[in-house]
Structure formats: C-alpha cells, structure tokens
Design a protein around this motif. Structure first.
Motif, PDB file in Angstrom:
ATOM      1  N   LYS A 121       0.832  -1.192   0.000  1.00  0.00           N
ATOM      2  CA  LYS A 121       0.000   0.000   0.000  1.00  0.00           C
ATOM      3  C   LYS A 121       0.878   1.258   0.000  1.00  0.00           C
ATOM      4  N   ILE A 122       0.345   2.322  -0.567  1.00  0.00           N
ATOM      5  CA  ILE A 122       1.014   3.611  -0.472  1.00  0.00           C
ATOM      6  C   ILE A 122       0.974   4.078   0.982  1.00  0.00           C
TER       7      ILE A 122
ATOM      8  N   ALA B  19      -3.278   0.623  -3.343  1.00  0.00           N
ATOM      9  CA  ALA B  19      -2.261  -0.423  -3.394  1.00  0.00           C
ATOM     10  C   ALA B  19      -1.672  -0.550  -4.799  1.00  0.00           C
ATOM     11  N   CYS B  20      -0.425  -0.949  -4.832  1.00  0.00           N
ATOM     12  CA  CYS B  20       0.251  -1.287  -6.084  1.00  0.00           C
ATOM     13  C   CYS B  20      -0.065  -2.742  -6.453  1.00  0.00           C
TER      14      CYS B  20
ATOM     15  N   MET C 231       4.874  -6.067  -5.764  1.00  0.00           N
ATOM     16  CA  MET C 231       5.589  -4.845  -5.389  1.00  0.00           C
ATOM     17  C   MET C 231       5.619  -4.750  -3.862  1.00  0.00           C
TER      18      MET C 231
ATOM     19  N   THR D 251       7.101  -2.462  -1.999  1.00  0.00           N
ATOM     20  CA  THR D 251       6.874  -1.087  -1.581  1.00  0.00           C
ATOM     21  C   THR D 251       6.068  -0.404  -2.676  1.00  0.00           C
ATOM     22  N   CYS D 252       5.256   0.568  -2.283  1.00  0.00           N
ATOM     23  CA  CYS D 252       4.408   1.265  -3.257  1.00  0.00           C
ATOM     24  C   CYS D 252       4.706   2.756  -3.164  1.00  0.00           C
TER      25      CYS D 252
ATOM     26  N   ALA E 123       7.718   3.960  -8.854  1.00  0.00           N
ATOM     27  CA  ALA E 123       6.985   2.877  -9.527  1.00  0.00           C
ATOM     28  C   ALA E 123       7.245   2.927 -11.024  1.00  0.00           C
TER      29      ALA E 123
ATOM     30  N   THR F 207       2.230   1.479 -14.085  1.00  0.00           N
ATOM     31  CA  THR F 207       1.707   0.881 -12.853  1.00  0.00           C
ATOM     32  C   THR F 207       0.227   1.219 -12.695  1.00  0.00           C
TER      33      THR F 207
ATOM     34  N   TYR G  46      -2.883   1.436 -10.109  1.00  0.00           N
ATOM     35  CA  TYR G  46      -3.128   1.597  -8.687  1.00  0.00           C
ATOM     36  C   TYR G  46      -4.576   1.214  -8.367  1.00  0.00           C
TER      37      TYR G  46
ATOM     38  N   PRO H 104      -1.620   7.769  -9.700  1.00  0.00           N
ATOM     39  CA  PRO H 104      -1.569   7.614  -8.234  1.00  0.00           C
ATOM     40  C   PRO H 104      -2.263   8.768  -7.535  1.00  0.00           C
TER      41      PRO H 104
END
Length: 245
Positions: free
Chosen positions: A57-58, A85-86, A90, A92-93, A98, A102, A104, A204
C-alpha cells in the motif's frame, strides 16, 4: 450523460443460498430509457474484491490507510477507511519510483453510521442517526485514469443484504457510482455493515480530496478519500466513446 453500466450478477451466483432464495431478485440492470439501453449495451462484469492480487500500500502522512467521515450539515452518515495499493509483487508502493504503466487500486471500506471504533472515523456518538438504508456510494469527481476495472466485495454484500443483493456500477459525468439495492423491505445495507468498493487507475493519488459520497437515509453526505492527482493525457474509461456494434 456518457455512462458505463456494470451489472453485477450476485443473485445468480448466490440465489441458492438463504431462506429468501425463491424470492425474485431486484433488477437494476433492465433499461427503461434509450440512454440506459445504450449504457447496458456496454456492461462489463465487476470484479470481486477477494479475487484481487494486491501488493504493498502507499504510505502517506496518515499511514497506509486514510480514515474519514461522510457528512453533511445534519451530521455524519458513514465512516470510510481507504487505501491505495500497487500490483502484486511490489513490496513497496512509492509512485515516485513505480515503473511506468503501474496500475493503482483504490479501495474504500464504507460503514454506514459508524465502524464501532471509538478512535477512528466518526467515532462513538458522532453518527447522526441509525442508518436504516444506504443505497449509493459514489465519486463526486471524474475518475481520473480509470482503467474500466471496478467492483466490490461480494461476500460482504451477501453478509449485509442477503441473496437479494444487487449492486450496479455506472458512470455519471466521468465519476463512478455504485448503486446498492435489496428491493423493498427485508435486509438493507444499514448501520455498521461494511461494504468494500474498489476501482483501478493509472494515476496515483495526490492525497485525500473531497471526492466521495454516500446516500443514506435518503440524504447525501460527502467526505474525503484518496484521489488521483492531475495527469495530462490520462484517460478515463467512463468517458470513452461507446463501442460501435
């Protein structure tokens, strides 16, 4: 109004369950106007939240999840917890790092009335009244970067509403609208029953924005949640031209 309609066949999948299995389902996917017929001709199948494969998740200033209340001058009508979320894989987001392309996934868990957590959302005693019927969750701004993929948690809909549950997703002037119906009487989407809604974007979030609303007890209440930032040239499947037959 340019719309994409998403008719969700929850009743067909779950019609054999429960004591109301023999009752006719609600029927939100029957066109009663030329405009609705055009929209239904472009229907897509909504995805089940449990089928999503999500990655990290971001993490923003509020952490991985953003908590808010959907309200109007009369009071708070819902709590909402949201995250972005990515894709799976992944760890890390971070949108700044990214890869290009990508997608989202924006996720919103909506609790009519309150979520029964004193330290989050509306909190204890802050809900305006007992919510007897919630019928719509929607965006109030265009869904920037919308890919055409959206859905909800079918298990939660079944738990909250039962086998007559019917959820239809449409586009209204570029914004996504989830209409939740259980017909007249019986179980409804009501107080403290969570429903998870999701949609995907190539853009994003820029941070929380006043971009979401619920219709509950026949009134609309609005609030903030993660919303895509500005992106020149970003498409929006809600605004795509109708497919030619």
């Amino acid at each position: 109004m340019n719309r994409i309609a998403v008719a969700l066949p929850l009743v067909l999948a779950l019609g054999a369950c429960g004591s109301d299995a023999d009752e006719p389902p609600t029927d939100l996917d029957v066109a009663v106007s030329d405009g609705e017929a055009e929209a239904l001709a472009r229907q897509i199948e909504a995805g089940d939240f449990l089928d999503l494969q999500l990655g990290a998740k971001i993490v923003g200033p509020q952490g991985e999840e953003v908590e808010s209340a959907l309200s109007n001058p009369e009071g708070n009508f819902a709590d909402m917890r949201s995250f972005v979320a990515c894709p799976a894989g992944m760890k890390t987001c971070d949108p700044a790092k990214a890869p290009e392309g990508t997608v989202y996934t924006y996720v919103h868990v909506v609790y009519p009335g309150e979520d029964n957590e004193d330290d989050s959302g509306s909190g204890e005693g802050n809900d305006s009244s007992d919510i007897e019927r919630a019928t719509v969750f929607r965006m109030t701004r265009p869904a920037t970067g919308f890919t055409g993929a959206a859905g909800y948690s079918k298990d939660e809909a079944m738990a909250a509403i039962g086998p007559k549950a019917d959820v239809v997703v449409t586009c209204d002037k570029g914004a996504l609208v989830w209409t939740v119906s259980a017909g007249d009487g019986g179980d409804q989407w009501e107080q403290a029953e969570p429903l998870t809604f999701w949609w995907q974007s190539t853009v994003p979030p820029a941070g929380p924005a006043e971009a979401y609303a619920i219709t509950a007890n026949y009134t609309q209440a609005t609030g903030s949640g993660p919303y895509p930032g500005q992106a020149a040239g970003a498409t929006n499947a809600c605004e795509a031209p109708p497919a030619k037959g």
